[in-house]
Design a protein around this motif. Structure first.
Motif, PDB file in Angstrom:
ATOM      1  N   MET A  19      25.083  50.063  32.267  1.00 33.45           N
ATOM      2  CA  MET A  19      26.146  50.413  31.323  1.00 33.45           C
ATOM      3  C   MET A  19      27.180  51.316  31.991  1.00 33.45           C
ATOM      4  N   LYS A  20      26.679  52.298  32.753  1.00 36.40           N
ATOM      5  CA  LYS A  20      27.570  53.216  33.463  1.00 36.40           C
ATOM      6  C   LYS A  20      28.447  52.455  34.443  1.00 36.40           C
ATOM      7  N   ASN A  21      27.827  51.517  35.180  1.00 36.61           N
ATOM      8  CA  ASN A  21      28.560  50.745  36.177  1.00 36.61           C
ATOM      9  C   ASN A  21      29.621  49.868  35.524  1.00 36.61           C
ATOM     10  N   SER A  22      29.284  49.318  34.333  1.00 37.58           N
ATOM     11  CA  SER A  22      30.218  48.418  33.674  1.00 37.58           C
ATOM     12  C   SER A  22      31.420  49.157  33.098  1.00 37.58           C
ATOM     13  N   THR A  23      31.285  50.470  32.851  1.00 30.07           N
ATOM     14  CA  THR A  23      32.412  51.220  32.294  1.00 30.07           C
ATOM     15  C   THR A  23      33.388  51.676  33.376  1.00 30.07           C
ATOM     16  N   ILE A  24      32.980  51.595  34.654  1.00 22.82           N
ATOM     17  CA  ILE A  24      33.899  51.921  35.745  1.00 22.82           C
ATOM     18  C   ILE A  24      34.840  50.738  35.953  1.00 22.82           C
ATOM     19  N   ASN A  25      36.107  51.027  36.117  1.00 20.08           N
ATOM     20  CA  ASN A  25      37.094  49.957  36.301  1.00 20.08           C
ATOM     21  C   ASN A  25      37.168  49.539  37.767  1.00 20.08           C
ATOM     22  N   TRP A  26      36.250  48.656  38.147  1.00 18.40           N
ATOM     23  CA  TRP A  26      36.241  48.146  39.513  1.00 18.40           C
ATOM     24  C   TRP A  26      37.407  47.186  39.724  1.00 18.40           C
ATOM     25  N   ILE A  27      37.965  47.214  40.913  1.00 18.17           N
ATOM     26  CA  ILE A  27      39.091  46.342  41.241  1.00 18.17           C
ATOM     27  C   ILE A  27      38.583  44.921  41.436  1.00 18.17           C
ATOM     28  N   SER A  28      39.213  43.954  40.768  1.00 18.37           N
ATOM     29  CA  SER A  28      38.795  42.557  40.886  1.00 18.37           C
ATOM     30  C   SER A  28      39.090  42.017  42.287  1.00 18.37           C
ATOM     31  N   ALA A  29      38.225  41.135  42.748  1.00 21.31           N
ATOM     32  CA  ALA A  29      38.372  40.563  44.081  1.00 21.31           C
ATOM     33  C   ALA A  29      39.552  39.597  44.151  1.00 21.31           C
ATOM     34  N   SER A  30      40.193  39.565  45.296  1.00 19.11           N
ATOM     35  CA  SER A  30      41.284  38.617  45.526  1.00 19.11           C
ATOM     36  C   SER A  30      41.465  38.413  47.019  1.00 19.11           C
ATOM     37  N   LYS A  31      42.141  37.333  47.361  1.00 19.28           N
ATOM     38  CA  LYS A  31      42.451  37.062  48.760  1.00 19.28           C
ATOM     39  C   LYS A  31      43.694  37.851  49.148  1.00 19.28           C
ATOM     40  N   PRO A 212      23.218  53.387  45.129  1.00 18.08           N
ATOM     41  CA  PRO A 212      22.218  52.487  44.535  1.00 18.08           C
ATOM     42  C   PRO A 212      22.732  51.727  43.317  1.00 18.08           C
ATOM     43  N   ASP A 213      23.760  52.253  42.645  1.00 21.27           N
ATOM     44  CA  ASP A 213      24.320  51.554  41.489  1.00 21.27           C
ATOM     45  C   ASP A 213      24.963  50.222  41.885  1.00 21.27           C
ATOM     46  N   ASN A 214      25.298  50.064  43.175  1.00 27.30           N
ATOM     47  CA  ASN A 214      25.949  48.831  43.633  1.00 27.30           C
ATOM     48  C   ASN A 214      25.007  47.887  44.380  1.00 27.30           C
ATOM     49  N   HIS A 215      23.733  48.258  44.490  1.00 28.17           N
ATOM     50  CA  HIS A 215      22.802  47.440  45.260  1.00 28.17           C
ATOM     51  C   HIS A 215      22.690  46.017  44.726  1.00 28.17           C
ATOM     52  N   LYS A 216      22.615  45.863  43.419  1.00 28.65           N
ATOM     53  CA  LYS A 216      22.455  44.521  42.844  1.00 28.65           C
ATOM     54  C   LYS A 216      23.645  43.636  43.172  1.00 28.65           C
ATOM     55  N   LYS A 217      24.856  44.208  43.073  1.00 28.33           N
ATOM     56  CA  LYS A 217      26.056  43.422  43.373  1.00 28.33           C
ATOM     57  C   LYS A 217      26.100  43.037  44.842  1.00 28.33           C
ATOM     58  N   LEU A 218      25.724  43.965  45.713  1.00 27.41           N
ATOM     59  CA  LEU A 218      25.704  43.683  47.146  1.00 27.41           C
ATOM     60  C   LEU A 218      24.689  42.587  47.456  1.00 27.41           C
ATOM     61  N   TYR A 219      23.518  42.712  46.870  1.00 25.50           N
ATOM     62  CA  TYR A 219      22.475  41.716  47.112  1.00 25.50           C
ATOM     63  C   TYR A 219      22.904  40.330  46.622  1.00 25.50           C
ATOM     64  N   GLU A 220      23.605  40.274  45.502  1.00 25.85           N
ATOM     65  CA  GLU A 220      24.043  38.987  44.958  1.00 25.85           C
ATOM     66  C   GLU A 220      24.950  38.234  45.930  1.00 25.85           C
ATOM     67  N   VAL A 221      25.723  38.962  46.731  1.00 25.14           N
ATOM     68  CA  VAL A 221      26.577  38.290  47.721  1.00 25.14           C
ATOM     69  C   VAL A 221      25.699  37.523  48.705  1.00 25.14           C
ATOM     70  N   PHE A 222      24.646  38.155  49.202  1.00 25.43           N
ATOM     71  CA  PHE A 222      23.723  37.461  50.104  1.00 25.43           C
ATOM     72  C   PHE A 222      23.048  36.295  49.392  1.00 25.43           C
TER      73      PHE A 222
END
Length: 285
Positions: A19-31, A212-222
Protein backbone atom coordinates in the motif's frame (compact mmCIF):
# COMPACT_ATOMS: atom_id res chain seq x y z
CA UNK A 1 -4.70 -0.14 13.10
CA UNK A 2 -3.51 -1.90 16.28
CA UNK A 3 -1.60 -5.15 15.66
CA UNK A 4 -0.54 -7.98 17.90
CA UNK A 5 2.86 -9.60 17.36
CA UNK A 6 1.53 -12.91 16.10
CA UNK A 7 2.85 -14.69 13.00
CA UNK A 8 -0.22 -13.77 10.99
CA UNK A 9 0.80 -10.12 11.16
CA UNK A 10 3.54 -10.76 8.58
CA UNK A 11 0.87 -10.75 5.88
CA UNK A 12 -0.47 -7.45 7.22
CA UNK A 13 3.03 -6.00 7.08
CA UNK A 14 3.40 -7.09 3.46
CA UNK A 15 0.05 -5.49 2.61
CA UNK A 16 1.15 -2.29 4.33
CA UNK A 17 4.37 -2.27 2.29
CA UNK A 18 2.46 -2.76 -0.96
CA UNK A 19 0.00 0.00 0.00
CA UNK A 20 2.84 2.36 0.91
CA UNK A 21 4.61 1.62 -2.37
CA UNK A 22 1.44 2.17 -4.39
CA UNK A 23 0.90 5.63 -2.88
CA UNK A 24 4.33 6.82 -4.07
CA UNK A 25 4.12 8.49 -7.47
CA UNK A 26 6.65 6.44 -9.41
CA UNK A 27 7.61 7.75 -12.83
CA UNK A 28 6.11 5.62 -15.63
CA UNK A 29 8.55 3.85 -17.93
CA UNK A 30 9.19 5.17 -21.42
CA UNK A 31 11.74 4.98 -24.20
CA UNK A 32 14.27 7.81 -24.41
CA UNK A 33 15.15 8.91 -27.93
CA UNK A 34 18.65 10.13 -28.77
CA UNK A 35 18.53 13.57 -30.37
CA UNK A 36 20.62 14.62 -33.35
CA UNK A 37 22.21 17.39 -31.29
CA UNK A 38 23.40 14.76 -28.79
CA UNK A 39 24.94 12.66 -31.55
CA UNK A 40 26.80 15.66 -32.95
CA UNK A 41 27.95 17.05 -29.59
CA UNK A 42 31.71 17.29 -29.13
CA UNK A 43 33.12 16.85 -25.62
CA UNK A 44 36.20 18.56 -24.23
CA UNK A 45 38.81 16.51 -22.31
CA UNK A 46 37.76 18.32 -19.11
CA UNK A 47 34.23 16.92 -19.49
CA UNK A 48 35.20 13.29 -18.92
CA UNK A 49 37.73 11.02 -17.22
CA UNK A 50 39.24 7.75 -18.43
CA UNK A 51 38.46 4.89 -16.06
CA UNK A 52 40.29 1.55 -16.09
CA UNK A 53 37.44 -0.90 -15.66
CA UNK A 54 39.61 -4.01 -16.03
CA UNK A 55 42.96 -4.72 -17.72
CA UNK A 56 42.96 -3.44 -21.28
CA UNK A 57 39.62 -1.66 -21.03
CA UNK A 58 39.50 2.05 -20.38
CA UNK A 59 36.15 3.80 -20.57
CA UNK A 60 35.61 7.51 -21.07
CA UNK A 61 32.97 8.57 -18.56
CA UNK A 62 31.38 11.97 -18.03
CA UNK A 63 32.62 13.61 -14.83
CA UNK A 64 29.96 13.84 -12.12
CA UNK A 65 30.66 17.55 -11.59
CA UNK A 66 30.03 18.15 -15.31
CA UNK A 67 26.74 16.24 -15.13
CA UNK A 68 25.61 18.15 -12.02
CA UNK A 69 26.50 21.48 -13.64
CA UNK A 70 24.39 20.63 -16.71
CA UNK A 71 21.50 19.48 -14.54
CA UNK A 72 21.58 22.72 -12.53
CA UNK A 73 21.55 24.71 -15.75
CA UNK A 74 18.47 22.76 -16.85
CA UNK A 75 16.91 23.16 -13.38
CA UNK A 76 16.30 19.43 -12.93
CA UNK A 77 14.47 19.72 -9.62
CA UNK A 78 14.68 16.10 -8.42
CA UNK A 79 18.43 15.76 -8.71
CA UNK A 80 19.13 19.33 -7.56
CA UNK A 81 17.02 18.54 -4.48
CA UNK A 82 19.03 15.37 -3.82
CA UNK A 83 22.30 17.25 -4.20
CA UNK A 84 21.17 19.98 -1.80
CA UNK A 85 20.40 17.27 0.78
CA UNK A 86 23.74 15.53 0.08
CA UNK A 87 21.69 12.44 -0.67
CA UNK A 88 22.19 9.59 -3.16
CA UNK A 89 18.59 8.52 -2.76
CA UNK A 90 15.19 10.20 -2.62
CA UNK A 91 12.66 7.42 -3.32
CA UNK A 92 10.69 7.90 -6.56
CA UNK A 93 12.61 11.12 -7.26
CA UNK A 94 16.31 10.25 -7.56
CA UNK A 95 17.76 6.74 -7.34
CA UNK A 96 21.52 7.40 -7.31
CA UNK A 97 22.27 6.99 -11.01
CA UNK A 98 24.95 9.67 -11.30
CA UNK A 99 27.50 7.73 -9.24
CA UNK A 100 29.50 4.67 -10.22
CA UNK A 101 28.91 2.27 -7.34
CA UNK A 102 31.60 -0.23 -6.41
CA UNK A 103 29.56 -3.32 -7.28
CA UNK A 104 29.54 -2.16 -10.91
CA UNK A 105 33.30 -2.65 -10.93
CA UNK A 106 32.85 -6.05 -9.24
CA UNK A 107 30.44 -7.17 -11.94
CA UNK A 108 32.60 -5.82 -14.78
CA UNK A 109 35.60 -7.68 -13.39
CA UNK A 110 33.55 -10.87 -13.05
CA UNK A 111 32.40 -10.66 -16.67
CA UNK A 112 35.98 -10.17 -17.82
CA UNK A 113 37.51 -12.95 -15.72
CA UNK A 114 34.83 -15.50 -16.64
CA UNK A 115 34.86 -14.81 -20.38
CA UNK A 116 31.10 -14.34 -20.54
CA UNK A 117 29.96 -14.71 -24.17
CA UNK A 118 28.59 -11.43 -25.51
CA UNK A 119 28.79 -11.72 -29.29
CA UNK A 120 25.33 -11.03 -30.73
CA UNK A 121 23.64 -11.35 -27.32
CA UNK A 122 20.63 -9.25 -26.35
CA UNK A 123 21.56 -7.51 -23.07
CA UNK A 124 19.66 -5.42 -20.51
CA UNK A 125 21.68 -3.14 -18.21
CA UNK A 126 19.00 -2.72 -15.54
CA UNK A 127 19.32 0.31 -13.29
CA UNK A 128 22.27 1.24 -15.48
CA UNK A 129 23.20 4.67 -14.10
CA UNK A 130 26.42 5.63 -15.89
CA UNK A 131 26.08 2.50 -18.04
CA UNK A 132 29.41 0.84 -17.24
CA UNK A 133 28.07 -2.72 -17.56
CA UNK A 134 26.21 -1.97 -20.76
CA UNK A 135 29.32 -0.33 -22.23
CA UNK A 136 31.31 -3.50 -21.55
CA UNK A 137 28.63 -5.47 -23.42
CA UNK A 138 28.63 -3.00 -26.33
CA UNK A 139 32.41 -3.21 -26.65
CA UNK A 140 32.00 -6.99 -26.89
CA UNK A 141 29.46 -6.69 -29.74
CA UNK A 142 26.16 -7.12 -27.90
CA UNK A 143 22.86 -5.37 -28.52
CA UNK A 144 22.18 -3.41 -25.34
CA UNK A 145 19.16 -1.80 -23.71
CA UNK A 146 20.03 0.66 -20.96
CA UNK A 147 17.42 1.33 -18.26
CA UNK A 148 17.55 3.78 -15.35
CA UNK A 149 14.86 5.36 -13.22
CA UNK A 150 15.72 9.01 -13.96
CA UNK A 151 15.48 10.31 -17.52
CA UNK A 152 17.92 13.03 -16.43
CA UNK A 153 20.55 10.35 -15.74
CA UNK A 154 19.97 8.68 -19.12
CA UNK A 155 20.28 11.99 -21.00
CA UNK A 156 23.13 13.50 -18.97
CA UNK A 157 25.46 10.55 -18.40
CA UNK A 158 24.32 7.26 -19.98
CA UNK A 159 23.87 8.44 -23.57
CA UNK A 160 26.98 10.71 -23.48
CA UNK A 161 29.06 7.81 -22.11
CA UNK A 162 27.98 5.59 -25.01
CA UNK A 163 28.79 8.33 -27.54
CA UNK A 164 32.17 9.06 -25.93
CA UNK A 165 33.41 5.49 -26.31
CA UNK A 166 32.66 4.86 -29.97
CA UNK A 167 33.96 6.73 -33.01
CA UNK A 168 31.09 5.64 -35.24
CA UNK A 169 28.21 7.00 -33.17
CA UNK A 170 25.49 6.32 -35.72
CA UNK A 171 26.54 2.69 -35.95
CA UNK A 172 26.70 1.99 -32.21
CA UNK A 173 23.32 3.62 -31.64
CA UNK A 174 21.81 0.99 -33.92
CA UNK A 175 22.79 -1.50 -31.20
CA UNK A 176 21.32 0.56 -28.33
CA UNK A 177 18.04 1.62 -26.84
CA UNK A 178 17.49 3.70 -23.72
CA UNK A 179 14.63 3.59 -21.21
CA UNK A 180 13.68 5.46 -18.05
CA UNK A 181 11.07 5.06 -15.33
CA UNK A 182 9.79 2.58 -12.80
CA UNK A 183 10.52 -1.16 -13.06
CA UNK A 184 6.87 -2.01 -12.56
CA UNK A 185 5.82 -0.21 -15.73
CA UNK A 186 9.04 -1.09 -17.59
CA UNK A 187 8.09 -4.76 -17.36
CA UNK A 188 4.90 -3.95 -19.26
CA UNK A 189 6.55 -1.96 -22.08
CA UNK A 190 6.17 -3.58 -25.47
CA UNK A 191 8.61 -3.44 -28.39
CA UNK A 192 8.51 -0.53 -30.85
CA UNK A 193 6.03 -2.35 -33.11
CA UNK A 194 3.78 -2.77 -30.07
CA UNK A 195 2.94 -6.45 -30.47
CA UNK A 196 5.43 -8.24 -28.23
CA UNK A 197 7.61 -7.96 -25.15
CA UNK A 198 11.36 -7.86 -25.59
CA UNK A 199 13.23 -10.69 -23.86
CA UNK A 200 16.94 -10.78 -23.10
CA UNK A 201 19.78 -13.31 -23.19
CA UNK A 202 21.55 -11.50 -20.35
CA UNK A 203 20.19 -9.18 -17.66
CA UNK A 204 22.72 -7.42 -15.45
CA UNK A 205 21.97 -5.23 -12.46
CA UNK A 206 24.24 -3.67 -9.86
CA UNK A 207 23.49 -1.94 -6.55
CA UNK A 208 19.72 -2.00 -7.16
CA UNK A 209 18.60 -4.13 -4.18
CA UNK A 210 19.05 -1.49 -1.47
CA UNK A 211 15.31 -0.83 -1.09
CA UNK A 212 13.36 -3.97 -0.06
CA UNK A 213 10.09 -2.26 -1.04
CA UNK A 214 11.21 -2.52 -4.69
CA UNK A 215 12.46 -6.11 -4.64
CA UNK A 216 9.28 -7.58 -6.12
CA UNK A 217 9.29 -5.13 -9.03
CA UNK A 218 12.97 -5.77 -9.71
CA UNK A 219 12.47 -9.52 -9.61
CA UNK A 220 9.51 -9.29 -12.01
CA UNK A 221 11.81 -7.82 -14.67
CA UNK A 222 13.94 -10.98 -14.54
CA UNK A 223 10.88 -13.19 -14.38
CA UNK A 224 9.12 -11.58 -17.34
CA UNK A 225 12.02 -10.49 -19.54
CA UNK A 226 14.76 -13.12 -19.23
CA UNK A 227 14.75 -15.74 -21.99
CA UNK A 228 14.21 -19.38 -21.11
CA UNK A 229 17.94 -20.07 -21.46
CA UNK A 230 19.00 -16.59 -20.29
CA UNK A 231 21.31 -15.64 -17.45
CA UNK A 232 20.75 -12.96 -14.83
CA UNK A 233 23.55 -11.50 -12.70
CA UNK A 234 22.79 -9.39 -9.63
CA UNK A 235 25.65 -7.56 -7.89
CA UNK A 236 25.10 -5.94 -4.53
CA UNK A 237 26.10 -5.59 -0.91
CA UNK A 238 25.17 -8.30 1.54
CA UNK A 239 23.34 -5.63 3.55
CA UNK A 240 22.57 -1.95 2.98
CA UNK A 241 22.72 -0.17 6.31
CA UNK A 242 20.13 2.55 6.70
CA UNK A 243 17.75 1.31 3.99
CA UNK A 244 17.40 -2.36 4.90
CA UNK A 245 17.85 -4.24 1.64
CA UNK A 246 20.49 -6.84 0.84
CA UNK A 247 21.52 -9.87 -1.19
CA UNK A 248 20.05 -12.52 1.16
CA UNK A 249 16.67 -10.82 1.25
CA UNK A 250 16.53 -10.67 -2.55
CA UNK A 251 17.81 -14.23 -2.87
CA UNK A 252 15.09 -15.48 -0.51
CA UNK A 253 12.42 -13.82 -2.67
CA UNK A 254 13.73 -15.60 -5.78
CA UNK A 255 14.04 -18.98 -4.05
CA UNK A 256 10.55 -18.79 -2.55
CA UNK A 257 9.08 -18.26 -6.04
CA UNK A 258 10.75 -21.46 -7.24
CA UNK A 259 11.25 -20.48 -10.88
CA UNK A 260 15.00 -19.82 -10.86
CA UNK A 261 18.06 -21.63 -9.64
CA UNK A 262 20.23 -19.22 -7.64
CA UNK A 263 23.92 -19.41 -6.83
CA UNK A 264 26.49 -17.06 -5.37
CA UNK A 265 29.27 -16.87 -7.96
CA UNK A 266 31.49 -14.23 -6.34
CA UNK A 267 32.20 -12.69 -2.93
CA UNK A 268 34.80 -10.14 -1.90
CA UNK A 269 37.28 -11.09 0.79
CA UNK A 270 37.66 -7.82 2.69
CA UNK A 271 35.75 -4.69 3.71
CA UNK A 272 31.97 -4.35 3.44
CA UNK A 273 30.76 -7.66 2.04
CA UNK A 274 29.67 -7.63 -1.59
CA UNK A 275 28.40 -10.50 -3.72
CA UNK A 276 27.21 -11.50 -7.17
CA UNK A 277 24.23 -13.82 -7.65
CA UNK A 278 23.63 -15.79 -10.83
CA UNK A 279 20.11 -16.89 -11.72
CA UNK A 280 18.92 -19.28 -14.44
CA UNK A 281 15.51 -20.79 -15.04
CA UNK A 282 14.95 -24.24 -13.58
CA UNK A 283 14.79 -26.97 -16.18
CA UNK A 284 11.39 -28.56 -16.66
CA UNK A 285 11.48 -32.24 -15.73
Amino acid sequence: MFKFGFSGDKEDEEEDKDMKNSTINWISASKVEVLEMQIEKQYEPVDYAENLIFPGYKLKLIRSEKALHDLRMENCANIVEAESQHSDLIPAKYEGGLKIWECSYDLSQYLFENNVEFQGKFVLDLGCGTGVIGLVALLKNSIVHFQDYNVEVIKTVTIPNVLLNFDDRESVLKRCQFFCGDWGSFTKLRSSNGDKFVRYDLIFTSETIYNPDNHKKLYEVFKQRLKEDGIGLIAGKSYYFGVGGGIRQFQNLIEEDGIFDVETVWKNREGLQREILKITRKQQS
